[in-house]
Scaffold this motif. Sequence first.
Motif, mmCIF file in Angstrom:
data_model
loop_
_atom_site.group_PDB
_atom_site.id
_atom_site.type_symbol
_atom_site.label_atom_id
_atom_site.label_comp_id
_atom_site.label_asym_id
_atom_site.label_seq_id
_atom_site.Cartn_x
_atom_site.Cartn_y
_atom_site.Cartn_z
ATOM 1 N N ILE A 47 8.047 6.664 -2.423
ATOM 2 C CA ILE A 47 7.012 7.667 -2.187
ATOM 3 C C ILE A 47 7.695 8.974 -1.822
ATOM 4 O O ILE A 47 8.551 9.017 -0.936
ATOM 5 C CB ILE A 47 6.048 7.250 -1.056
ATOM 6 C CG1 ILE A 47 5.290 5.980 -1.454
ATOM 7 C CG2 ILE A 47 5.059 8.377 -0.745
ATOM 8 C CD1 ILE A 47 4.386 5.446 -0.358
ATOM 9 N N PHE A 65 1.691 6.097 3.312
ATOM 10 C CA PHE A 65 2.630 5.115 2.759
ATOM 11 C C PHE A 65 1.917 3.848 2.295
ATOM 12 O O PHE A 65 2.554 2.825 2.051
ATOM 13 C CB PHE A 65 3.702 4.749 3.797
ATOM 14 C CG PHE A 65 3.143 4.211 5.082
ATOM 15 C CD1 PHE A 65 2.858 2.859 5.218
ATOM 16 C CD2 PHE A 65 2.898 5.048 6.156
ATOM 17 C CE1 PHE A 65 2.338 2.362 6.396
ATOM 18 C CE2 PHE A 65 2.380 4.559 7.348
ATOM 19 C CZ PHE A 65 2.102 3.198 7.464
ATOM 20 N N LEU A 101 3.308 0.829 -0.060
ATOM 21 C CA LEU A 101 4.760 0.873 -0.206
ATOM 22 C C LEU A 101 5.332 -0.538 -0.192
ATOM 23 O O LEU A 101 5.017 -1.347 0.676
ATOM 24 C CB LEU A 101 5.386 1.697 0.917
ATOM 25 C CG LEU A 101 6.913 1.868 0.865
ATOM 26 C CD1 LEU A 101 7.317 2.693 -0.348
ATOM 27 C CD2 LEU A 101 7.431 2.515 2.145
ATOM 28 N N LEU A 134 10.979 6.304 1.386
ATOM 29 C CA LEU A 134 10.135 7.474 1.643
ATOM 30 C C LEU A 134 11.038 8.700 1.711
ATOM 31 O O LEU A 134 12.021 8.711 2.459
ATOM 32 C CB LEU A 134 9.399 7.331 2.972
ATOM 33 C CG LEU A 134 8.139 6.471 3.006
ATOM 34 C CD1 LEU A 134 7.814 6.120 4.444
ATOM 35 C CD2 LEU A 134 6.973 7.203 2.369
ATOM 36 N N LEU A 194 6.161 0.696 9.101
ATOM 37 C CA LEU A 194 7.308 1.012 8.252
ATOM 38 C C LEU A 194 8.504 0.146 8.618
ATOM 39 O O LEU A 194 9.265 -0.289 7.752
ATOM 40 C CB LEU A 194 7.658 2.496 8.378
ATOM 41 C CG LEU A 194 6.653 3.474 7.763
ATOM 42 C CD1 LEU A 194 7.015 4.908 8.127
ATOM 43 C CD2 LEU A 194 6.597 3.311 6.250
ATOM 44 N N ALA A 245 11.402 -0.261 5.542
ATOM 45 C CA ALA A 245 11.409 0.940 4.700
ATOM 46 C C ALA A 245 12.572 1.845 5.073
ATOM 47 O O ALA A 245 13.012 1.896 6.224
ATOM 48 C CB ALA A 245 10.092 1.696 4.862
#
Length: 233
Positions: A73, A92, A95, A101, A119, A124
């Motif tokens: 993203i 997000f 994801l 990210l 996250l 992530a």
Amino acid sequence: MNRKISIRMSGLGGQGVVTAAHILGVATTLEGLVSTVNPFFGAEKRLAPAESYVRISSSQIDERGEVLYPNIIMIFHPHVITLGKCYTMPFFDGLQPEGILIINSEQPLDLSKEDLTKLGQLNARLFYLPATQIATQVAETELSTNIAMLGGLVGVTRLVSVEAIRESLAERFGGRKFLASATTAALDDVLKSKFAQVTQLVDRNMEVVHKASEAVQEYFIKKKEAGSLCMLR
């Protein structure tokens, strides 16, 4: 590459999100990969939410339209997050685990503890890049923010080479006019007007790509201190 990569680009009208997706799609095709590009926007006005979706693969791609479960993203403006100027909330959403990210911001944003926890659970990877600052300093125009974001993507993932980005830029601005929408075509003309020749436009924006690829910085969530970030370098 032996798997499909899906990218969701979220920004505001006038930032060149559609243009960035097209340049990336052409670059991947030039390197022998398969790509599809789909823009999505509502009212064509400055600062309105805008998104583009890019799928990249070494084999045939059957999916079309919105990317619901992106591997990457890219956030082109902090207001996508801080003001909720996004078609997908939270920013997000969808994801994939171990997804990436890349956020355009000079400083890490004050993400909520809840968002950081989620996250963290996804493992992530979170990157910040002062894309607008680099565009203004190097190309002397904010209209190159999208090119800086592509530079950040190259720096983080190496999905395509800088040579392919250069060739795609030259094709986009030196060939037949690309018409995704009237606004996109107009923005292309404005950017071209800021340079004496297309070669100068390409050279200066490639400087942006190189600078951005070096400037992107990774942060990670402290597992024992939910809601905080640390810079990796």
